[in-house]
Write a protein that holds these residues in place. Structure first.
Motif, PDB file in Angstrom:
ATOM      1  N   GLY A   1      11.980   2.785  14.812  1.00  0.00           N
ATOM      2  CA  GLY A   1      13.096   4.468  13.858  1.00  0.00           C
ATOM      3  C   GLY A   1      12.596   3.938  12.476  1.00  0.00           C
ATOM      4  O   GLY A   1      13.715   4.436  11.388  1.00  0.00           O
ATOM      5  N   THR A   2      12.440   2.108  12.238  1.00  0.00           N
ATOM      6  CA  THR A   2      12.306   1.698  10.179  1.00  0.00           C
ATOM      7  C   THR A   2      11.162   1.409  10.059  1.00  0.00           C
ATOM      8  O   THR A   2      10.238   2.006  10.431  1.00  0.00           O
ATOM      9  CB  THR A   2      13.200   0.686  10.318  1.00  0.00           C
ATOM     10  N   ARG A   3      11.385   2.402   8.676  1.00  0.00           N
ATOM     11  CA  ARG A   3       9.091   1.330   8.304  1.00  0.00           C
ATOM     12  C   ARG A   3      10.022   1.363   7.054  1.00  0.00           C
ATOM     13  O   ARG A   3      10.603   1.534   5.888  1.00  0.00           O
ATOM     14  CB  ARG A   3       9.865   3.651   7.650  1.00  0.00           C
ATOM     15  N   ILE A   4       9.202   0.918   6.908  1.00  0.00           N
ATOM     16  CA  ILE A   4       9.175  -0.899   5.268  1.00  0.00           C
ATOM     17  C   ILE A   4       7.447  -0.881   4.747  1.00  0.00           C
ATOM     18  O   ILE A   4       6.013  -0.696   5.403  1.00  0.00           O
ATOM     19  CB  ILE A   4       9.032  -2.145   5.851  1.00  0.00           C
ATOM     20  N   VAL A   5       7.480  -0.173   3.409  1.00  0.00           N
ATOM     21  CA  VAL A   5       5.706   0.711   2.990  1.00  0.00           C
ATOM     22  C   VAL A   5       5.910  -1.656   2.226  1.00  0.00           C
ATOM     23  O   VAL A   5       6.289  -1.456   1.456  1.00  0.00           O
ATOM     24  CB  VAL A   5       6.043   1.147   1.790  1.00  0.00           C
ATOM     25  N   ALA A   6       4.635  -1.798   2.244  1.00  0.00           N
ATOM     26  CA  ALA A   6       4.300  -2.646   1.385  1.00  0.00           C
ATOM     27  C   ALA A   6       3.333  -2.689   0.079  1.00  0.00           C
ATOM     28  O   ALA A   6       2.265  -2.900   0.820  1.00  0.00           O
ATOM     29  CB  ALA A   6       4.328  -4.310   1.885  1.00  0.00           C
ATOM     30  N   SER A   7       3.899  -2.472  -0.548  1.00  0.00           N
ATOM     31  CA  SER A   7       3.170  -1.623  -1.473  1.00  0.00           C
ATOM     32  C   SER A   7       1.525  -2.594  -2.687  1.00  0.00           C
ATOM     33  O   SER A   7       0.531  -2.146  -2.847  1.00  0.00           O
ATOM     34  CB  SER A   7       3.993  -1.246  -2.621  1.00  0.00           C
ATOM     35  N   GLY A   8       1.522  -4.166  -2.115  1.00  0.00           N
ATOM     36  CA  GLY A   8       1.494  -4.644  -2.986  1.00  0.00           C
ATOM     37  C   GLY A   8       0.966  -4.217  -4.391  1.00  0.00           C
ATOM     38  O   GLY A   8       2.277  -4.555  -5.241  1.00  0.00           O
ATOM     39  N   ASP A   9       0.013  -4.421  -4.638  1.00  0.00           N
ATOM     40  CA  ASP A   9       0.287  -3.956  -6.371  1.00  0.00           C
ATOM     41  C   ASP A   9       0.060  -2.984  -6.449  1.00  0.00           C
ATOM     42  O   ASP A   9      -1.253  -2.219  -5.638  1.00  0.00           O
ATOM     43  CB  ASP A   9      -0.856  -5.305  -6.867  1.00  0.00           C
ATOM     44  N   TYR A  10       0.295  -2.101  -7.743  1.00  0.00           N
ATOM     45  CA  TYR A  10      -0.165  -0.599  -7.817  1.00  0.00           C
ATOM     46  C   TYR A  10      -0.026  -0.680  -9.483  1.00  0.00           C
ATOM     47  O   TYR A  10       0.631  -1.118 -10.038  1.00  0.00           O
ATOM     48  CB  TYR A  10       1.143  -0.134  -7.053  1.00  0.00           C
ATOM     49  N   LYS A  11      -0.613   0.556  -9.396  1.00  0.00           N
ATOM     50  CA  LYS A  11      -0.523   1.047 -10.753  1.00  0.00           C
ATOM     51  C   LYS A  11      -0.549   2.650 -10.875  1.00  0.00           C
ATOM     52  O   LYS A  11      -0.748   3.581  -9.638  1.00  0.00           O
ATOM     53  CB  LYS A  11      -1.443   0.615 -11.539  1.00  0.00           C
ATOM     54  N   ARG A  12      -0.157   3.258 -11.378  1.00  0.00           N
ATOM     55  CA  ARG A  12       0.491   5.278 -11.873  1.00  0.00           C
ATOM     56  C   ARG A  12      -0.865   5.649 -12.636  1.00  0.00           C
ATOM     57  O   ARG A  12      -1.157   7.092 -12.886  1.00  0.00           O
ATOM     58  CB  ARG A  12       1.467   4.800 -11.853  1.00  0.00           C
ATOM     59  N   GLN A  13      -0.961   4.940 -13.749  1.00  0.00           N
ATOM     60  CA  GLN A  13      -2.414   5.980 -14.463  1.00  0.00           C
ATOM     61  C   GLN A  13      -3.085   6.191 -13.999  1.00  0.00           C
ATOM     62  O   GLN A  13      -3.645   4.724 -12.634  1.00  0.00           O
ATOM     63  CB  GLN A  13      -2.600   4.792 -15.610  1.00  0.00           C
TER      64      GLN A  13
ATOM     65  N   SER B   1      -3.832  -2.147 -18.576  1.00  0.00           N
ATOM     66  CA  SER B   1      -2.638  -2.768 -17.512  1.00  0.00           C
ATOM     67  C   SER B   1      -3.101  -1.811 -16.620  1.00  0.00           C
ATOM     68  O   SER B   1      -3.586  -1.354 -15.771  1.00  0.00           O
ATOM     69  CB  SER B   1      -1.641  -3.211 -17.522  1.00  0.00           C
ATOM     70  N   ASP B   2      -3.820  -2.946 -14.443  1.00  0.00           N
ATOM     71  CA  ASP B   2      -3.877  -2.400 -13.701  1.00  0.00           C
ATOM     72  C   ASP B   2      -2.272  -2.732 -12.804  1.00  0.00           C
ATOM     73  O   ASP B   2      -2.437  -2.120 -11.295  1.00  0.00           O
ATOM     74  CB  ASP B   2      -4.848  -3.352 -12.690  1.00  0.00           C
ATOM     75  N   HIS B   3      -1.052  -2.688 -13.630  1.00  0.00           N
ATOM     76  CA  HIS B   3      -0.836  -2.715 -12.309  1.00  0.00           C
ATOM     77  C   HIS B   3       0.966  -1.310 -13.403  1.00  0.00           C
ATOM     78  O   HIS B   3       0.701  -0.885 -14.685  1.00  0.00           O
ATOM     79  CB  HIS B   3       0.899  -4.417 -12.964  1.00  0.00           C
ATOM     80  N   ALA B   4       1.349  -0.994 -12.701  1.00  0.00           N
ATOM     81  CA  ALA B   4       2.730  -0.617 -13.103  1.00  0.00           C
ATOM     82  C   ALA B   4       3.542  -0.310 -14.563  1.00  0.00           C
ATOM     83  O   ALA B   4       4.135  -2.026 -13.580  1.00  0.00           O
ATOM     84  CB  ALA B   4       3.475   0.532 -12.208  1.00  0.00           C
TER      85      ALA B   4
END
Length: 335
Positions: A107-119, A281-284
């Motif tokens: 019943g527990t969900r964790i999301v590990a995003s690593g590196d991310y960007k939104r562009q 940048s490739d990061h948010a």
């Protein structure tokens, strides 16, 4: 189940005790789940590696065919059971093949995003927000001063300079995986149809991107076969480290450029001798980090590798529980 019992930091990296696996471990382990191919997240020597097929391919290009004893490709959105723990991979928008990893158990969900960007980025799949109880976010640019301009505007500045100084070459420093290919594609999308000259360190990865259907146009090696005037007016792309050695001296009166989110800091550009800083940048950035946290609906945020304190404080002011993970071994290769 308590989130800290499902995932917690160890010297090797983020560890899941019930699933007996690590996410982006910095040391060789029996079972590693890898978010993307940058060397600070994807290392060789693990007994088994689970990642997207593109990340596995990239690791093979960077480390050789036998970078792990066994590998398994994860399809985006597919749920895989590891010792009773459900894991799934979802687009992170960072580089080709990059993924967030969702870990769910009791019943527990964790999301590990690593590196991310939104562009938007034509060279990789866009980030997809995943609803979760705990969201593990990077904070590479986790300060309000970091707000990235549109990448199309930065490329327009590069093309304007190339038009203004046709007798000079433009040397663009860009990380070999992701950033270099993104810069090339942005140039093509802006209408630049001349050959782009590339350092040898970019050749195999750029060829792989082309093979994955990402059109980078005509790429030619940045080698000297004639006089050094061959590169007058040319745009040359290479890893940042190449511009500090004698390789860069072959070009005619070059204009030094660097594509990085760090170019927002003028002093850093000046210290690096960058004549034309390109804020790509490739990061948010700050607004994207805070906006993404809200989109996930997470009740708790874990912040890692970057400006952790500011983002933790912002979460607290928003009434969201947050803490820094203080993971070590992660740099800014894909900034």
């Amino acid at each position: 189940m308590r989130a800290r019992d499902l995932l917690h930091p160890r010297p090797e990296g983020l560890y899941c005790p019930p699933g007996d696996f690590f996410i982006d471990p910095v040391r060789p382990v029996d079972r590693a789940l890898i978010t993307h191919g940058h060397s600070d997240h994807a290392r060789s020597g693990h007994r088994s590696v689970l990642a997207t097929q593109q990340t596995l391919d990239i690791m093979g290009l960077r480390y050789g065919e036998h970078f792990a004893d066994t590998t398994q490709a994860a399809r985006l959105g597919e749920t895989i059971a590891l010792n009773g723990v459900s894991v799934s991979f979802h687009p992170a928008g960072h580089v080709l093949g990059s993924a967030q990893i969702a870990v769910e158990h009791q019943g527990t969900r964790i999301v590990a995003s690593g590196d991310y960007k939104r562009q938007k980025d034509a060279t990789c799949r866009p980030f997809e927000p995943i609803r979760c109880d705990v969201f593990i976010t990077e904070a590479t640019f986790g300060l309000p001063v970091f707000r990235h301009p549109p990448d199309t505007e930065e490329i327009a500045r590069l093309l304007k300079s190339a038009a203004q100084f046709p007798e000079r070459s433009h040397l663009v420093g860009a990380y070999a995986l992701g950033k270099a290919q993104r810069v090339m594609r942005l140039l093509r999308d802006a209408g630049y149809d001349r050959p782009i000259y590339i350092h040898g360190a970019l050749a195999r990865l750029s060829e792989y991107y082309q093979g994955q259907g990402i059109d980078l146009g005509t790429l030619e090696p940045a080698t000297v076969e004639g006089g050094k005037d061959d590169f007058a007016g040319a745009i040359v792309v290479g890893p940042p480290s190449a511009f500090a050695d004698r390789w860069a001296r072959r070009f005619p009166d070059p204009i030094s450029c660097f594509a990085s989110g760090w170019m927002r800091i003028r002093q850093r550009a000046k210290q690096g001798g960058v004549e034309l800083p390109l804020i790509i940048s490739d990061h948010a950035d700050w607004d994207e980090l805070t906006g993404t946290i809200k989109e996930t609906g997470a009740e708790e945020i874990w912040v890692t590798h970057g400006r952790e304190e500011a983002l933790v404080r912002w979460c607290e002011l928003e009434g969201i529980a947050a803490r820094p993970l203080h993971l070590v071994g992660y740099e800014d290769e894909g900034d």
